[in-house]
Design an enzyme around this catalytic site. Sequence first.
Site, PDB file in Angstrom:
ATOM      1  N   ASN A  45       9.631  -0.076  11.064  1.00 20.47           N
ATOM      2  CA  ASN A  45       8.934   1.211  10.971  1.00 20.47           C
ATOM      3  C   ASN A  45       7.467   1.068  11.355  1.00 20.47           C
ATOM      4  O   ASN A  45       6.923   1.890  12.111  1.00 20.47           O
ATOM      5  CB  ASN A  45       9.068   1.760   9.549  1.00 20.47           C
ATOM      6  CG  ASN A  45       8.283   3.046   9.343  1.00 20.47           C
ATOM      7  OD1 ASN A  45       7.199   3.026   8.749  1.00 20.47           O
ATOM      8  ND2 ASN A  45       8.806   4.158   9.820  1.00 20.47           N
ATOM      9  N   GLU A 103      -5.450   2.131   7.537  1.00 19.31           N
ATOM     10  CA  GLU A 103      -4.229   2.636   8.174  1.00 19.31           C
ATOM     11  C   GLU A 103      -3.034   1.728   7.869  1.00 19.31           C
ATOM     12  O   GLU A 103      -1.915   2.204   7.646  1.00 19.31           O
ATOM     13  CB  GLU A 103      -4.442   2.774   9.682  1.00 19.31           C
ATOM     14  CG  GLU A 103      -5.504   3.793  10.043  1.00 19.31           C
ATOM     15  CD  GLU A 103      -5.218   4.493  11.358  1.00 19.31           C
ATOM     16  OE1 GLU A 103      -4.240   4.140  12.035  1.00 19.31           O
ATOM     17  OE2 GLU A 103      -5.990   5.398  11.691  1.00 19.31           O
ATOM     18  N   ARG A 112     -16.131  -7.276  -3.455  1.00 21.83           N
ATOM     19  CA  ARG A 112     -16.965  -7.478  -4.653  1.00 21.83           C
ATOM     20  C   ARG A 112     -17.438  -8.914  -4.771  1.00 21.83           C
ATOM     21  O   ARG A 112     -18.558  -9.175  -5.218  1.00 21.83           O
ATOM     22  CB  ARG A 112     -16.175  -7.121  -5.906  1.00 21.83           C
ATOM     23  CG  ARG A 112     -15.893  -5.646  -6.084  1.00 21.83           C
ATOM     24  CD  ARG A 112     -15.169  -5.418  -7.395  1.00 21.83           C
ATOM     25  NE  ARG A 112     -15.979  -5.813  -8.532  1.00 21.83           N
ATOM     26  CZ  ARG A 112     -15.483  -6.046  -9.748  1.00 21.83           C
ATOM     27  NH1 ARG A 112     -14.176  -5.962  -9.963  1.00 21.83           N
ATOM     28  NH2 ARG A 112     -16.280  -6.376 -10.744  1.00 21.83           N
ATOM     29  N   ARG A 159      13.038  -4.115   7.536  1.00 18.72           N
ATOM     30  CA  ARG A 159      13.218  -2.668   7.683  1.00 18.72           C
ATOM     31  C   ARG A 159      11.854  -1.975   7.774  1.00 18.72           C
ATOM     32  O   ARG A 159      11.632  -1.134   8.652  1.00 18.72           O
ATOM     33  CB  ARG A 159      14.008  -2.123   6.501  1.00 18.72           C
ATOM     34  CG  ARG A 159      14.268  -0.621   6.572  1.00 18.72           C
ATOM     35  CD  ARG A 159      15.024  -0.141   5.336  1.00 18.72           C
ATOM     36  NE  ARG A 159      15.484   1.222   5.477  1.00 18.72           N
ATOM     37  CZ  ARG A 159      16.256   1.838   4.601  1.00 18.72           C
ATOM     38  NH1 ARG A 159      16.649   1.177   3.502  1.00 18.72           N
ATOM     39  NH2 ARG A 159      16.640   3.090   4.782  1.00 18.72           N
ATOM     40  N   HIS A 189       1.377   1.927   5.029  1.00 23.40           N
ATOM     41  CA  HIS A 189       2.747   1.410   5.038  1.00 23.40           C
ATOM     42  C   HIS A 189       2.982   0.780   3.666  1.00 23.40           C
ATOM     43  O   HIS A 189       2.710  -0.393   3.451  1.00 23.40           O
ATOM     44  CB  HIS A 189       2.925   0.421   6.186  1.00 23.40           C
ATOM     45  CG  HIS A 189       2.751   1.069   7.523  1.00 23.40           C
ATOM     46  ND1 HIS A 189       3.806   1.605   8.234  1.00 23.40           N
ATOM     47  CD2 HIS A 189       1.646   1.313   8.257  1.00 23.40           C
ATOM     48  CE1 HIS A 189       3.357   2.141   9.356  1.00 23.40           C
ATOM     49  NE2 HIS A 189       2.048   1.975   9.395  1.00 23.40           N
ATOM     50  N   ARG A 193       3.087   2.053  15.062  1.00 19.71           N
ATOM     51  CA  ARG A 193       1.768   1.516  15.394  1.00 19.71           C
ATOM     52  C   ARG A 193       1.677   0.860  16.774  1.00 19.71           C
ATOM     53  O   ARG A 193       0.593   0.517  17.224  1.00 19.71           O
ATOM     54  CB  ARG A 193       1.329   0.527  14.320  1.00 19.71           C
ATOM     55  CG  ARG A 193       1.274   1.142  12.934  1.00 19.71           C
ATOM     56  CD  ARG A 193       0.434   2.409  12.890  1.00 19.71           C
ATOM     57  NE  ARG A 193       0.287   2.918  11.521  1.00 19.71           N
ATOM     58  CZ  ARG A 193      -0.517   3.897  11.162  1.00 19.71           C
ATOM     59  NH1 ARG A 193      -1.258   4.498  12.086  1.00 19.71           N
ATOM     60  NH2 ARG A 193      -0.584   4.298   9.908  1.00 19.71           N
ATOM     61  N   LYS A 204     -21.300  -2.278  -2.105  1.00 14.94           N
ATOM     62  CA  LYS A 204     -20.083  -2.177  -1.289  1.00 14.94           C
ATOM     63  C   LYS A 204     -19.811  -0.754  -0.806  1.00 14.94           C
ATOM     64  O   LYS A 204     -19.119  -0.557   0.186  1.00 14.94           O
ATOM     65  CB  LYS A 204     -18.876  -2.706  -2.059  1.00 14.94           C
ATOM     66  CG  LYS A 204     -18.500  -1.897  -3.281  1.00 14.94           C
ATOM     67  CD  LYS A 204     -17.253  -2.468  -3.966  1.00 14.94           C
ATOM     68  CE  LYS A 204     -16.017  -2.258  -3.129  1.00 14.94           C
ATOM     69  NZ  LYS A 204     -14.790  -2.748  -3.796  1.00 14.94           N
ATOM     70  N   ALA A 239      -2.545   0.047   5.201  1.00 20.80           N
ATOM     71  CA  ALA A 239      -2.142   0.239   3.809  1.00 20.80           C
ATOM     72  C   ALA A 239      -1.295   1.490   3.600  1.00 20.80           C
ATOM     73  O   ALA A 239      -0.692   1.666   2.542  1.00 20.80           O
ATOM     74  CB  ALA A 239      -3.378   0.298   2.911  1.00 20.80           C
TER      75      ALA A 239
END
Length: 214
Positions: free
Chosen positions: A163, A71, A86, A159, A75, A168, A141, A73
Amino acid sequence: MQVKLLHYTPLPICSNAIRACWQSFDKSDDGGEADKSLIYRVGNINKHKSTLEHLYYNFYIKDISRACLQELARHRIASYSVKSSRYTLKELRKADISSLESASRFIKLTGNELVDDASLNALKALQNLLNQPDMKMDFAKFAMPESYLTELAWSINARSLQNFLELRSSHYALWEIQELAEAVFEALPQEHKYLFVDSMQSKKPMQDSTQDKK
């Protein structure tokens, strides 16, 4: 969850950028109340928000789940350097994960018994895979549970951070990313927090809403 602020841009960098538009450098007080008021007025009230992009914050975030990372990411106007599964998944091979308590160094516990038990079982299955002969982590993985903990370096401008915090810190957001938003806000420099208070839904009176959860 741990959030540490590693570095941030001083406020005069932003006020100087704003004053470049009007060539009002002579009115600067080097990051004092005049400059702070200018940044708030232009960036938050007049919505000339591109000026806030001159302020940057660098955080180190530990012990968030892969579900929360997914979640975060979303943004996209930010920079992410994430712990590699890995190369680091081998830490699980010989670890004690016989109980939820011992496994909590690897998975995010929710307090929901059924969910946490399912996460523990998934973690044990992953550990078993890692101990199979010739099992490559590139394949193992894919069996990682969403609750698996990770950490990352995260850099974001003011900025975009406004947001992030606005979306969030909402009670509609995933509970874990709400906690992250609160922790990020608390980690900000005290002299910068005034720019972000308006973005924190948790610091505003709760209002009735008919909007669906997103």
